[in-house]
Design a protein around this motif. Structure first.
Motif, PDB file in Angstrom:
ATOM      1  N   ASP A 225      37.395  12.336  61.798  1.00  0.00           N
ATOM      2  CA  ASP A 225      38.412  12.301  60.734  1.00  0.00           C
ATOM      3  C   ASP A 225      37.783  12.734  59.409  1.00  0.00           C
ATOM      4  O   ASP A 225      38.357  13.533  58.660  1.00  0.00           O
ATOM      5  N   HIS A 226      36.591  12.200  59.129  1.00  0.00           N
ATOM      6  CA  HIS A 226      35.895  12.569  57.889  1.00  0.00           C
ATOM      7  C   HIS A 226      35.541  14.053  57.911  1.00  0.00           C
ATOM      8  O   HIS A 226      35.670  14.739  56.884  1.00  0.00           O
ATOM      9  N   GLN A 229      38.627  16.051  57.081  1.00  0.00           N
ATOM     10  CA  GLN A 229      38.949  15.924  55.658  1.00  0.00           C
ATOM     11  C   GLN A 229      37.982  16.733  54.796  1.00  0.00           C
ATOM     12  O   GLN A 229      38.374  17.367  53.813  1.00  0.00           O
ATOM     13  N   ARG A 233      38.871  19.836  52.297  1.00  0.00           N
ATOM     14  CA  ARG A 233      38.599  19.663  50.863  1.00  0.00           C
ATOM     15  C   ARG A 233      37.582  20.670  50.328  1.00  0.00           C
ATOM     16  O   ARG A 233      37.658  21.096  49.181  1.00  0.00           O
TER      17      ARG A 233
END
Length: 474
Positions: A225-226, A229, A233
């Protein structure tokens, strides 16, 4: 003629030394002289500012410069601590010579009985076979076709169906990582890495000016998930990972996690650099990431760990051409990477040594490498069982057939202090610092199990356990 220098000297004598510099120099002297011993907690930034009559920002500058000098380490939420300067610089990544009577739990150079005789026999066979004079000449930059084909057959047994034309030979996996980064990335590029990763890649990234973006993980793999993201980003150009037998945590990513990683990489145009140096230790792992995503993955490995650390023989499998239905890497077509990697090999080493390559290819083809890998899996398993017995009751992270253990320390223990204590007891270990890519460095030890004699391993680990308990009581 004499007035000028006198005026300059007089002016310099009247210059005021900045207050922060006075405080900085005094603290540095006190740390080096032992007034502040290793592991001591320094005053907080606010306390230092109040004691010295300086601004808070000035106190922060003092501590930042002490940290840059390697004298202290700041830990978020805990404070600023004095480092043990008795440890040689870069302990855990710099291969410093150690005495014969030191038990090495810092570096892995696993060996099994009979390897010296294998070398003697291979050299005798080379001396009497074929056109030995050819081994004295330059080789093709990426390696001879027959040697690349030997590597391709070896990789097929690992689940990676690949053509020899996509393989290039290098001087060990570290060289493979270097030429891959030189070919694919540029200074300032962002590379996603595990929060704890292989120190050799950290050193490489620093040398080439890459920005490492840490991805937190667990005992089972990276936080995907990180990772997703982060890719959404930032403009992440590559992801460096060890999906099979992670160093230092020993995880083996499961098949669904690998597929999700690949989907994220393709969606965001991220090149995957798969380091498989320790993959041979995992029995029946999921397919390599390069098998799932040959269009966006560079696969790097070698024989240093599976055969011998002195055998500097590695290989890089370049990405295949991307399928039309999939997203190609932005700004750099994967199909361009192979010649770029070959140019990097030419620029750094010209070609691999022909004698080493000839021996390695023979061992790949006659089953020697497969046999040694099986023996080392068994050896690593035996060492892990010894460690489990000695460290029973301790919290640690490992894999049943890996050559390393990650040992988080109790709340009040200090890794650098323990490492310094152990080196005085003739035991060398690595702290978390060489592996950490985050600002906060965890208090932990990485124990390499593959170098100390198996008969002495239990006693050596017991002494490590005792040192940790002793430090926690301080």
């Amino acid at each position: 003629m004499h007035d000028g220098p006198k005026i300059v000297m007089h002016t310099m004598a009247r210059m005021r030394v900045p207050r922060y510099k006075v405080v900085l120099d005094r603290l540095a002297r006190e740390i080096r002289s032992g007034v502040w011993p290793p592991g001591a907690r320094l005053p907080t930034h606010r306390e230092l500012a109040a004691q010295e009559g300086i601004a808070l920002v000035t106190a922060s500058r003092v501590y930042a410069e002490l940290e840059a000098m390697g004298l202290v380490s700041g830990e978020q939420g805990r404070g600023t601590y004095v480092r043990d300067t008795a440890l040689f610089a870069g302990h855990g990544v710099e291969q410093a010579a150690i005495a014969d009577d030191v038990a090495d739990l810092n570096f892995n150079y696993p060996s099994v009985p009979g390897q010296a005789e294998l070398l003697r026999r291979a050299l005798r066979e080379l001396s009497t076979s074929g056109d030995i004079a050819a081994l004295l000449r330059y080789q093709p930059h990426g390696g001879r076709a027959q040697d690349r084909a030997s590597v391709a057959r070896h990789l097929r047994r690992r689940g990676l169906d690949i053509d020899g034309e996509r393989i290039m030979l290098v001087n060990g996996a570290q060289h493979g990582l270097a030429v891959t980064v030189m070919a694919a990335l540029r200074a300032g590029d962002v590379v996603a890495v595990d929060a704890l990763t292989y120190p050799g890649f950290k050193v490489l990234a620093q040398s080439l000016g890459l920005e490492l973006a840490p991805v937190p993980g667990s005992e089972h793999g990276p936080d995907l998930d990180h990772f997703e993201q982060l890719c959404a980003r930032r403009r992440v150009r590559a992801a460096y990972l060890m999906p099979t037998m992670h160093n230092p945590l020993g995880w083996v990513m499961d098949a669904p996690s690998r597929m999700r990683l690949v989907e994220t990489a393709r969606r965001h145009g991220v090149l995957i650099i798969e380091d498989a140096s320790y993959a041979f230790l995992a029995k029946d792992p999921p397919p390599p990431v390069a098998a799932l995503a040959p269009d966006v993955t560079v696969y790097v490995s070698g024989l240093s760990k599976s055969v011998a650390t002195g055998l500097r023989f590695g290989f890089v499998a370049a990405p295949s051409e991307p399928a039309p239905s999939r997203l190609a890497l932005s700004d750099l077509a994967s199909s361009d990477l192979a010649p770029a990697i070959e140019r990097a090999i030419r620029a750094t080493t010209w070609n691999t040594p022909a004698v080493i390559t000839a021996m390695a290819s023979r061992w790949l083809d006659d089953g020697t490498v497969d046999r040694l890998e099986a023996e080392k899996r068994e050896d690593a398993g035996a060492r892990q069982r010894i460690a489990a017995e000695v460290l029973e009751g301790c919290r640690y992270v490992s894999h049943p057939s890996s050559y390393f253990i990650w040992l988080p320390l109790p709340e009040d223990a200090r890794a650098d202090r323990i490492a310094a204590s152990l080196i005085r007891k003739r035991i060398s270990v690595a702290t978390a610092e060489p592996f950490a890519t985050t600002t906060h460095v965890p208090q932990a030890l990485r124990l390499a199990l593959g170098s100390t004699g198996i008969a002495e391993l239990g006693e050596t680990l017991q002494r490590v356990r005792e040192a940790v308990i002793e430090d926690a009581r301080m």
